[in-house]
Write a protein that holds these residues in place. Structure first.
Motif, short mmCIF file in Angstrom:
data_model
loop_
_atom_site.label_atom_id
_atom_site.label_comp_id
_atom_site.label_asym_id
_atom_site.label_seq_id
_atom_site.Cartn_x
_atom_site.Cartn_y
_atom_site.Cartn_z
N PRO A 1 0.80 -1.23 0.00
CA PRO A 1 0.00 0.00 0.00
C PRO A 1 0.83 1.28 0.00
O PRO A 1 0.40 2.30 -0.53
CB PRO A 1 -0.82 -0.09 1.29
N TYR A 2 2.01 1.25 0.60
CA TYR A 2 2.77 2.48 0.78
C TYR A 2 4.10 2.51 0.03
O TYR A 2 4.63 3.59 -0.22
CB TYR A 2 3.03 2.73 2.27
N LEU A 3 4.66 1.36 -0.28
CA LEU A 3 5.96 1.33 -0.95
C LEU A 3 5.99 0.16 -1.93
O LEU A 3 6.79 -0.77 -1.81
CB LEU A 3 7.08 1.21 0.10
N ALA A 4 5.11 0.22 -2.90
CA ALA A 4 4.94 -0.87 -3.86
C ALA A 4 6.22 -1.11 -4.65
O ALA A 4 6.95 -0.18 -4.98
CB ALA A 4 3.79 -0.54 -4.82
N GLY A 5 6.48 -2.37 -4.93
CA GLY A 5 7.60 -2.74 -5.78
C GLY A 5 8.93 -2.84 -5.07
O GLY A 5 9.94 -3.13 -5.70
N MET A 6 8.95 -2.65 -3.76
CA MET A 6 10.22 -2.71 -3.03
C MET A 6 10.22 -3.92 -2.10
O MET A 6 9.30 -4.12 -1.32
CB MET A 6 10.42 -1.44 -2.21
N ASP A 7 11.26 -4.73 -2.22
CA ASP A 7 11.45 -5.84 -1.30
C ASP A 7 12.12 -5.30 -0.03
O ASP A 7 13.08 -4.53 -0.11
CB ASP A 7 12.33 -6.92 -1.92
N LEU A 8 11.60 -5.73 1.11
CA LEU A 8 12.13 -5.27 2.39
C LEU A 8 13.04 -6.32 3.01
O LEU A 8 12.84 -7.52 2.83
CB LEU A 8 10.98 -4.96 3.35
N ASP A 9 14.02 -5.85 3.74
CA ASP A 9 14.94 -6.74 4.43
C ASP A 9 14.18 -7.58 5.45
O ASP A 9 13.34 -7.06 6.18
CB ASP A 9 16.01 -5.90 5.12
N PRO A 10 14.47 -8.88 5.53
CA PRO A 10 13.78 -9.74 6.51
C PRO A 10 14.05 -9.36 7.96
O PRO A 10 13.34 -9.82 8.85
CB PRO A 10 14.32 -11.14 6.21
N SER A 11 15.07 -8.55 8.22
CA SER A 11 15.35 -8.14 9.60
C SER A 11 14.36 -7.09 10.10
O SER A 11 14.37 -6.74 11.28
CB SER A 11 16.78 -7.61 9.73
N ILE A 12 13.48 -6.62 9.23
CA ILE A 12 12.42 -5.69 9.64
C ILE A 12 11.24 -6.53 10.11
O ILE A 12 10.68 -7.32 9.35
CB ILE A 12 11.98 -4.77 8.48
N ARG A 13 10.87 -6.37 11.37
CA ARG A 13 9.73 -7.07 11.94
C ARG A 13 8.69 -6.03 12.30
O ARG A 13 8.97 -5.10 13.05
CB ARG A 13 10.12 -7.87 13.17
N ALA A 14 7.48 -6.18 11.79
CA ALA A 14 6.42 -5.20 12.00
C ALA A 14 5.49 -5.64 13.13
O ALA A 14 5.35 -6.83 13.41
CB ALA A 14 5.64 -4.99 10.71
N THR A 15 4.84 -4.66 13.73
CA THR A 15 3.90 -4.91 14.83
C THR A 15 2.84 -3.81 14.85
O THR A 15 3.10 -2.70 14.38
CB THR A 15 4.63 -4.96 16.18
N THR A 16 1.68 -4.13 15.42
CA THR A 16 0.66 -3.12 15.66
C THR A 16 0.66 -2.68 17.12
O THR A 16 -0.15 -1.86 17.52
CB THR A 16 -0.75 -3.64 15.31
N GLU A 17 1.58 -3.22 17.91
CA GLU A 17 1.63 -2.95 19.35
C GLU A 17 2.81 -2.02 19.68
O GLU A 17 3.97 -2.42 19.55
CB GLU A 17 1.78 -4.25 20.14
N LEU A 18 2.50 -0.81 20.12
CA LEU A 18 3.57 0.12 20.49
C LEU A 18 4.43 -0.43 21.63
O LEU A 18 5.62 -0.14 21.71
CB LEU A 18 2.98 1.48 20.89
N ALA A 19 3.83 -1.23 22.50
CA ALA A 19 4.58 -1.81 23.61
C ALA A 19 5.76 -2.66 23.13
O ALA A 19 6.75 -2.83 23.85
CB ALA A 19 3.65 -2.63 24.50
N ASP A 20 5.68 -3.19 21.91
CA ASP A 20 6.76 -4.00 21.36
C ASP A 20 8.02 -3.18 21.08
O ASP A 20 9.08 -3.75 20.83
CB ASP A 20 6.32 -4.69 20.07
N LEU A 21 7.91 -1.85 21.11
CA LEU A 21 9.05 -0.97 20.87
C LEU A 21 9.56 -0.31 22.15
O LEU A 21 10.56 0.39 22.13
CB LEU A 21 8.67 0.12 19.85
N ALA A 22 8.89 -0.55 23.25
CA ALA A 22 9.19 0.19 24.50
C ALA A 22 10.58 -0.10 25.06
O ALA A 22 11.12 0.73 25.78
CB ALA A 22 8.12 -0.12 25.54
N ASP A 23 11.17 -1.23 24.74
CA ASP A 23 12.47 -1.57 25.30
C ASP A 23 13.65 -1.15 24.42
O ASP A 23 14.80 -1.44 24.74
CB ASP A 23 12.54 -3.07 25.57
#
Length: 111
Positions: A50-72
């Motif tokens: 939806p936002y960056l069509a045509g680009m393969d992303l590095d597998p080291s990028i892990r996405a989340t919908t939980e802000l708490a997952d970034l708190a540390d």
């Protein structure tokens, strides 16, 4: 700079591009996005169509919908639209280290 995991708050084109740049530098990245389908696609297919069509992303990028997952994390890049930044940061649990503001847009003064 050590190889610490960094966080990106905002899964649009700008946030995803910054996450990819960090990952291409050998970092693990946690990317928060509001939309669950975006998170699912990033984690399963390493794409953000939806936002960056045509680009393969590095597998080291892990996405989340939980802000708490970034708190540390020691550093977060805040890449939400400026008009949503206050609301999103108010939902962030205490804990993250430095915040780097990378927002775009206009935040109207209140009061």
């Amino acid at each position: 700079m050590s190889n610490q995991t960094l966080g990106v708050i905002g899964g649009g084109a700008w946030g995803t591009a910054l996450a990819q740049m960090l990952a291409s530098d050998g970092r693990d990245v946690r990317l928060w996005a509001f939309e669950a389908p975006v998170v699912e696609e990033i984690n399963a297919q390493h794409r953000n169509t939806p936002y960056l069509a045509g680009m393969d992303l590095d597998p080291s990028i892990r996405a989340t919908t939980e802000l708490a997952d970034l708190a540390d994390l020691p550093m977060l890049l805040v890449v939400t639209p400026a008009q949503h930044m206050r609301r999103v940061l108010a939902s962030l649990p205490e804990g993250p280290g430095d915040l780097v503001l990378c927002c775009k847009g206009i935040e109207e003064a209140s009061g």
